[in-house]
Design a protein around this motif. Structure first.
Motif, PDB file in Angstrom:
ATOM      1  N   ILE A 129       0.842  -1.198   0.000  1.00 58.21           N
ATOM      2  CA  ILE A 129       0.000   0.000   0.000  1.00 58.21           C
ATOM      3  C   ILE A 129       0.879   1.251   0.000  1.00 58.21           C
ATOM      4  CG2 ILE A 129      -1.775   1.274   1.238  1.00 58.21           C
ATOM      5  CD1 ILE A 129      -2.735  -1.309  -0.084  1.00 58.21           C
ATOM      6  N   VAL A 130       1.952   1.235   0.803  1.00 56.89           N
ATOM      7  CA  VAL A 130       2.862   2.387   0.845  1.00 56.89           C
ATOM      8  C   VAL A 130       3.468   2.615  -0.531  1.00 56.89           C
ATOM      9  CG1 VAL A 130       5.045   3.251   1.794  1.00 56.89           C
ATOM     10  CG2 VAL A 130       3.379   2.139   3.295  1.00 56.89           C
ATOM     11  N   TYR A 131       3.839   1.534  -1.216  1.00 51.20           N
ATOM     12  CA  TYR A 131       4.430   1.647  -2.546  1.00 51.20           C
ATOM     13  C   TYR A 131       3.432   2.252  -3.535  1.00 51.20           C
ATOM     14  CZ  TYR A 131       5.934   0.196  -7.193  1.00 51.20           C
ATOM     15  OH  TYR A 131       6.268   0.181  -8.537  1.00 51.20           O
ATOM     16  N   ARG A 132       2.181   1.794  -3.485  1.00 44.12           N
ATOM     17  CA  ARG A 132       1.161   2.308  -4.405  1.00 44.12           C
ATOM     18  C   ARG A 132       0.897   3.786  -4.170  1.00 44.12           C
ATOM     19  NH1 ARG A 132      -3.451  -2.447  -3.950  1.00 44.12           N
ATOM     20  NH2 ARG A 132      -2.218  -4.150  -4.863  1.00 44.12           N
ATOM     21  N   LEU A 133       0.823   4.195  -2.908  1.00 47.35           N
ATOM     22  CA  LEU A 133       0.560   5.597  -2.594  1.00 47.35           C
ATOM     23  C   LEU A 133       1.724   6.477  -3.055  1.00 47.35           C
ATOM     24  CD1 LEU A 133      -1.011   5.249   0.984  1.00 47.35           C
ATOM     25  CD2 LEU A 133      -2.203   5.672  -1.163  1.00 47.35           C
ATOM     26  N   GLU A 134       2.944   6.011  -2.885  1.00 46.33           N
ATOM     27  CA  GLU A 134       4.108   6.775  -3.358  1.00 46.33           C
ATOM     28  C   GLU A 134       4.092   6.885  -4.872  1.00 46.33           C
ATOM     29  OE1 GLU A 134       7.408   4.645  -1.739  1.00 46.33           O
ATOM     30  OE2 GLU A 134       7.291   5.652   0.225  1.00 46.33           O
ATOM     31  N   LYS A 135       3.635   5.818  -5.553  1.00 42.61           N
ATOM     32  CA  LYS A 135       3.551   5.851  -7.011  1.00 42.61           C
ATOM     33  C   LYS A 135       2.496   6.857  -7.466  1.00 42.61           C
ATOM     34  CE  LYS A 135       3.436   2.824 -11.017  1.00 42.61           C
ATOM     35  NZ  LYS A 135       3.375   1.414 -11.514  1.00 42.61           N
ATOM     36  N   ILE A 136       1.365   6.936  -6.736  1.00 40.60           N
ATOM     37  CA  ILE A 136       0.313   7.921  -7.054  1.00 40.60           C
ATOM     38  C   ILE A 136       0.871   9.328  -6.926  1.00 40.60           C
ATOM     39  CG2 ILE A 136      -1.858   8.908  -6.196  1.00 40.60           C
ATOM     40  CD1 ILE A 136      -2.686   6.030  -5.440  1.00 40.60           C
ATOM     41  N   GLU A 137       1.637   9.568  -5.853  1.00 38.73           N
ATOM     42  CA  GLU A 137       2.226  10.892  -5.660  1.00 38.73           C
ATOM     43  C   GLU A 137       3.188  11.228  -6.786  1.00 38.73           C
ATOM     44  OE1 GLU A 137       2.286  11.514  -0.818  1.00 38.73           O
ATOM     45  OE2 GLU A 137       3.867  10.285  -1.719  1.00 38.73           O
ATOM     46  N   SER A 138       3.950  10.222  -7.220  1.00 40.68           N
ATOM     47  CA  SER A 138       4.929  10.440  -8.286  1.00 40.68           C
ATOM     48  C   SER A 138       4.243  10.739  -9.618  1.00 40.68           C
ATOM     49  CB  SER A 138       5.831   9.208  -8.419  1.00 40.68           C
ATOM     50  OG  SER A 138       6.697   9.343  -9.532  1.00 40.68           O
ATOM     51  N   ILE A 139       3.182   9.984  -9.959  1.00 38.17           N
ATOM     52  CA  ILE A 139       2.483  10.166 -11.241  1.00 38.17           C
ATOM     53  C   ILE A 139       1.798  11.525 -11.310  1.00 38.17           C
ATOM     54  CG2 ILE A 139       0.543   9.337 -12.634  1.00 38.17           C
ATOM     55  CD1 ILE A 139       1.237   6.509 -11.710  1.00 38.17           C
ATOM     56  N   LEU A 140       1.152  11.934 -10.206  1.00 40.83           N
ATOM     57  CA  LEU A 140       0.364  13.170 -10.211  1.00 40.83           C
ATOM     58  C   LEU A 140       1.145  14.393  -9.751  1.00 40.83           C
ATOM     59  CD1 LEU A 140      -3.000  11.823  -8.721  1.00 40.83           C
ATOM     60  CD2 LEU A 140      -2.415  12.168 -11.124  1.00 40.83           C
ATOM     61  N   GLY A 141       2.319  14.175  -9.168  1.00 45.00           N
ATOM     62  CA  GLY A 141       3.099  15.298  -8.670  1.00 45.00           C
ATOM     63  C   GLY A 141       2.451  15.973  -7.479  1.00 45.00           C
ATOM     64  N   VAL A 142       1.884  15.183  -6.570  1.00 45.84           N
ATOM     65  CA  VAL A 142       1.223  15.699  -5.378  1.00 45.84           C
ATOM     66  C   VAL A 142       1.798  15.012  -4.156  1.00 45.84           C
ATOM     67  CG1 VAL A 142      -0.922  16.177  -6.621  1.00 45.84           C
ATOM     68  CG2 VAL A 142      -0.619  13.968  -5.479  1.00 45.84           C
ATOM     69  N   THR A 143       1.429  15.502  -2.998  1.00 45.67           N
ATOM     70  CA  THR A 143       1.770  14.825  -1.756  1.00 45.67           C
ATOM     71  C   THR A 143       0.498  14.593  -0.954  1.00 45.67           C
ATOM     72  OG1 THR A 143       2.941  15.010   0.357  1.00 45.67           O
ATOM     73  CG2 THR A 143       2.318  17.075  -0.717  1.00 45.67           C
ATOM     74  N   LEU A 144       0.295  13.384  -0.497  1.00 46.04           N
ATOM     75  CA  LEU A 144      -0.922  13.034   0.242  1.00 46.04           C
ATOM     76  C   LEU A 144      -0.929  13.591   1.660  1.00 46.04           C
ATOM     77  CD1 LEU A 144      -1.413   9.339  -0.972  1.00 46.04           C
ATOM     78  CD2 LEU A 144      -2.761  11.345  -1.588  1.00 46.04           C
ATOM     79  N   ASP A 145       0.171  14.183   2.078  1.00 50.31           N
ATOM     80  CA  ASP A 145       0.195  14.847   3.385  1.00 50.31           C
ATOM     81  C   ASP A 145      -0.359  16.265   3.301  1.00 50.31           C
ATOM     82  OD1 ASP A 145       1.301  12.656   4.668  1.00 50.31           O
ATOM     83  OD2 ASP A 145       3.362  13.276   4.224  1.00 50.31           O
ATOM     84  N   ASP A 146      -0.522  16.768   2.080  1.00 45.56           N
ATOM     85  CA  ASP A 146      -1.030  18.128   1.881  1.00 45.56           C
ATOM     86  C   ASP A 146      -2.561  18.082   1.813  1.00 45.56           C
ATOM     87  OD1 ASP A 146      -1.807  20.619   1.039  1.00 45.56           O
ATOM     88  OD2 ASP A 146      -0.182  20.841  -0.416  1.00 45.56           O
TER      89      ASP A 146
END
Length: 561
Positions: A522-539
């Protein structure tokens, strides 16, 4: 010119109900030497015939209202059987038991007298020289004289009621006249229908008669019932007579013992008048069939906005018998039911059944099939609005309605989707469109709850209203399309993971448990989402943008591919 109904009074019994009681029996000169041993409380019982029994097996042959005579010959060898016989006779409705002593029974045993006193069965010791045939002749002469008077009274009753129906007064006038004639409430009960009630039940306070009305249902009274007396759950005794019907739903005529005891003449009157009630029901059925077709079309046009003027609405409502007072708060509700085999005919029949049922939660409900949907129009009390939050009285009202509908329609998965309440007839179309939108958004976005109102959609209703355009496409292309493209190329269920991440309020451990995936996956998938979209899920701002994009994409999936 239409015929004006005659206002003739319906005659009641001209004298006190004709009957021949045990007390009067004891006053006959022939029985001057007879002695009442026990059962004085039962001397008001009506004698309808005399029966002389000298066989051991008496019970199967006795009938209610009989004056039973015996010498005790069949009991001389079984004195204990004598005592057991008394409660059985009382249960069978025997009017009195006369025993001629000194021949086979020297005297009436004390324990037999005790049983007779206990059950209120008059126990009469006859003189040894009493001739049974003389007793039969004298008693039956009196009974037949009374019965001839009753038959004349019955004939008058039937003629009066027949004239009433021929005048076209209708079923309610028929029942009101029966109540006046019999001095007890009357009802017609039919399967899958509201009961037709006489005046005292219609005009009574709902809280006063509701327990009785609950028992006056075909499920409790009519199903498989034969003519005769029965006791309702709330201790009311009734006399039920099956109404003869042809190609119609089963029905019965019910007399409720509320004001006075039901006499044999009353029961006989109900039996004879049931046939007249059947004729009037056939007439009601024919009228309802025609009105139902007009009402279906009227409700469909009303809900879909095809009635454009208030004058047109009033005219069509009056023609269809749609009695909704002007200014009554109305709400449109869509029934979400699981009926894969539903046909147009079945939906029409279901709508007519709902219109005819007496629902406890909402009175006067209207229903109509619209395409593949089943629509409800709910007349509400002033001030009621389904827009209130969950747990309020209005939401409770919708929940109670759902419970009743699930029972009637036999669908435990049924859901209700309600539009906003309106006080204007022309506003019902918008309420229906809101109900349809509520169902669509609730199903697409996975909103929980068995009852969903339009105002509970919150942000989802705003997303639904965003028009198709360049700005919308740019927003989806920025936050939604890249993840879908990555999933199609084998990116690892990114959209599903992000949706579950938001449902779990950003809890990665709970997300992994719900998706049956390892925590690191799950951590890997979320990091990949951040990388593809150029966002951070902490924001928080980025998370809001992503969440809205997912919901907007769910509402309009055809625009995301």
């Amino acid at each position: 010119m239409a015929m004006i109904p005659r206002k003739e009074p319906i005659p009641v019994s001209s004298v006190k109900e004709a009957s021949f009681s045990v007390k009067e029996l004891l006053g006959l000169p022939l029985l001057s030497d007879a002695r009442l041993i026990a059962g004085d409380t039962g001397t008001g019982r009506v004698v309808t015939r005399v029966n002389v029994m000298e066989v051991p097996d008496i019970i199967p042959w006795v009938r209610p209202g009989e004056f039973l005579l015996t010498t005790g010959y069949a009991l001389k060898e079984e004195p204990q059987r004598f005592r057991q016989l008394v409660p059985e006779l009382a249960k069978r409705g025997v009017a009195a038991l006369g025993i001629k002593t000194k021949r086979f029974v020297e005297e009436v045993p004390a324990e037999v007298a005790e049983e007779a006193e206990k059950h209120g069965l008059p126990l009469i010791e006859m003189a040894p020289d009493t001739v049974f045939s003389d007793v039969v002749r004298i008693v039956m002469e009196r009974v037949l004289s009374q019965e001839s008077s009753q038959l004349a009274d019955l004939q008058n009753r039937i003629q009066s009621m027949t004239r009433l129906l021929l005048d076209g007064s209708g079923l309610y006038a028929f029942l009101d006249a029966m109540e006046e004639m019999l001095d007890n409430p009357v009802a017609v009960i039919r399967e899958q229908d509201k009961p037709w009630l006489s005046q005292s039940l219609r005009s009574a306070e709902p809280t006063e008669v509701w327990p009785l009305l609950q028992s006056l249902s075909f499920r409790q009274i009519g199903r498989g019932a034969n003519n005769g007396f029965m006791v309702l759950q709330n201790t009311y005794r009734t006399y039920v007579s099956t109404i003869p019907t042809r190609r119609m739903k089963q029905a019965c005529l019910v007399l409720v013992e509320k004001n006075r005891d039901i006499s044999p003449l009353d029961a006989l009157s109900v039996d004879r008048l049931a046939a007249l009630a059947g004729l009037e029901l056939a007439n009601v059925e024919a009228v309802r069939e025609v009105e139902g077709k007009y009402l279906d079309q009227f409700l469909q046009d009303w809900l879909t906005g095809k009635i454009v003027s208030d004058a047109d609405w009033k005219l069509r409502a009056d023609v269809c018998g749609c009695a909704i007072p002007e200014g009554t708060p109305l709400c449109a509700v869509l029934v979400g039911w699981n009926q894969p085999d539903s046909t147009p005919d079945k939906r029409r029949e279901m709508a007519r059944r709902l219109r005819s049922e007496r629902l406890r939660s909402i009175d006067g409900i209207l229903a109509a099939p619209i395409g593949d949907d089943l629509a409800l129009v709910l007349p509400l009390a002033p001030g009621t609005d389904f827009a209130a939050d969950a747990g309020s009285s209005s939401d409770s009202l919708l929940g109670r309605l759902l419970s009743e509908l699930r029972h009637l329609l036999g669908d435990r998965e049924l859901r209700l989707f309600a539009g906003r309440t309106t006080n204007r007839s022309e506003g019902l179309h918008m309420s229906w469109m809101q109900a349809k939108r509520t169902r669509q958004v609730a199903e697409v976005c996975g909103l929980s709850g068995d009852t969903v109102t339009y105002d509970r959609l919150g942000v989802y209703s705003l997303l639904y209203l965003i028009p198709m355009g360049e700005e919308r496409e740019q927003f989806l292309r920025r936050f939604a399309f890249p993840l879908q493209q990555a999933d199609r190329k084998g990116g690892g269920r990114l959209v599903e993971t992000l949706e579950m991440f938001f449902r779990c309020n950003g809890n990665i451990k709970l997300t992994s448990e719900r998706l049956y995936a390892h925590y690191n996956t799950i951590v890997y998938r979320l990091e990949k989402i951040e990388s593809i979209l150029g966002v951070t899920l902490d924001d928080p701002e980025d998370r809001l943008q992503l969440h809205l994009a997912l919901k907007l994409g769910q509402i309009t999936p055809h625009s995301i591919g």
